[in-house]
Design a protein around this motif. Sequence first.
Motif, PDB file in Angstrom:
ATOM      1  N   ILE A 168       0.841  -1.199   0.000  1.00 15.51           N
ATOM      2  CA  ILE A 168       0.000   0.000   0.000  1.00 15.51           C
ATOM      3  C   ILE A 168       0.876   1.250   0.000  1.00 15.51           C
ATOM      4  N   THR A 195       1.211   6.679   1.269  1.00 20.95           N
ATOM      5  CA  THR A 195       0.103   7.194   2.056  1.00 20.95           C
ATOM      6  C   THR A 195       0.644   7.698   3.388  1.00 20.95           C
ATOM      7  N   HIS A 248      -5.450   8.102   4.930  1.00 21.23           N
ATOM      8  CA  HIS A 248      -6.216   8.570   3.766  1.00 21.23           C
ATOM      9  C   HIS A 248      -7.323   7.592   3.358  1.00 21.23           C
ATOM     10  N   ASP A 249      -6.986   6.290   3.279  1.00 21.11           N
ATOM     11  CA  ASP A 249      -8.006   5.291   2.910  1.00 21.11           C
ATOM     12  C   ASP A 249      -9.065   5.159   4.010  1.00 21.11           C
ATOM     13  N   ARG A 250      -8.669   5.424   5.265  1.00 19.79           N
ATOM     14  CA  ARG A 250      -9.534   5.323   6.440  1.00 19.79           C
ATOM     15  C   ARG A 250     -10.069   3.917   6.679  1.00 19.79           C
ATOM     16  N   LYS A 251      -9.446   2.914   6.056  1.00 14.53           N
ATOM     17  CA  LYS A 251      -9.771   1.520   6.373  1.00 14.53           C
ATOM     18  C   LYS A 251      -8.524   0.667   6.149  1.00 14.53           C
ATOM     19  N   ASN A 264      -6.372  -2.353   4.643  1.00 11.01           N
ATOM     20  CA  ASN A 264      -6.491  -3.190   3.451  1.00 11.01           C
ATOM     21  C   ASN A 264      -6.554  -4.645   3.919  1.00 11.01           C
TER      22      ASN A 264
END
Lengths: 112, 309
Positions: free
Chosen positions: B243, B246, B296-299, B301
Amino acid sequence: MSTFFNVTIEDTGEVYRCRSDETLLCGMERLCKRGIPVGCRGGGCGVCKIQILSGEYQKRVMSREYVSVEEEAASIVLACRVRPLSDISLSVIGKMKKNVCATTDKVREGAG
Amino acid sequence: MATTGVMRPGHIQLRVLDLDESVEFYKNVLGLVETGRDAAGRVYFKAWDERDHNSVVLRQADRAGMDLIGFKVKDKATLEKLDKDLQAYGVSTERIPAGELLETGERVRFTIPTGHVLELYADKTDVGNGQPYTNPDPWIPASEHGIGPHRFDHCLLYGPNLEDTLKLFTEVLGFHLVERVLMEDGKSLLAMFISCSHKAHDLAFVCHPEPGKLHHLSFLLGTWEQVLRAADIMSMNRVSIDIGPTRHGITRGTTIYAFDPSGNRFETFAGGYETYPDHAPITWTFDQVGPAIFYHDRKLNERFLSVVT
């Protein structure tokens, strides 16, 4: 020139095309299909564990923590370490199988 | 804060599936400096700006993961004191003779409640960073080779018994808790980030049923721009990226997670804040674990909790 083979994921019935010079996992990822769970892509984490049900393949060294000698003899391998030499039929047995099959269904519903 | 006892993570011994492929990766893609090979076949590296002889040691094995992590302590007297303190606390320790690891002094080895092997040592040969200690330049050509991190910085380890582990690190080894993530019950630890220095973390843990697992080892970069450059180099070299780039909510670091050729996850990161032992720990609640880990993704992976070596 590389050759293309068809890879069938028996759990979901999906078929994708995989080149002879890429791994079964890479071929699946390239087509943005979700069938085999994707982990480290380096033979170390065991997430993409599959059983080859039919077809010829070549393989590279993979972690014994996740694939025993007996399993390897029974065509249980990590998809990130295997390249196809013919059409392949496989079954997903990695530890994220549940998520993946559920996700696949969701993706299908979403696409449908 | 004066760093007086345990100073920093100094070395990590990693298991790799194909030594030649891994040496090529750590030397030319990550851009570490090879500093030696021993009779057991292990290959030694350091980051360009590190002064001690080695920080990353590769050992070929039939499975990936981490053999051990070593922390450098201030001096021999500190090493002796900490060994006694560990034993008094009920932890059995073992002495590994000087030289077993190249250019490294005697080590005190013990297993922590998460199942990981830790070592303390006081001596490792200072080979320098390629610059003199008088009138140095700010950087050297080796710092531009590959991703070129400044140093091996910290690890995130997965295993059980986080509460007991926190007690050992804070009560015996002089660490302090910087940040933590709580489970759904609002009490138990899902994750903890601890420091023996000014760094936002020198070591981190996530609660996991299997003991002794490695989530990632981390390398420090200077800037966010260098994090982006690292991502470019990874893509050029077809490195398996997990990922990023970020940002973490926890520690505020900017980051990329990726995998070495054996599937060991590594991080190249920049930034974060400085901490002091009097700072109150920061707490993240279970429902906010997404932005805590990936801001940023707030979850999370799908790999964060399940892919370890």
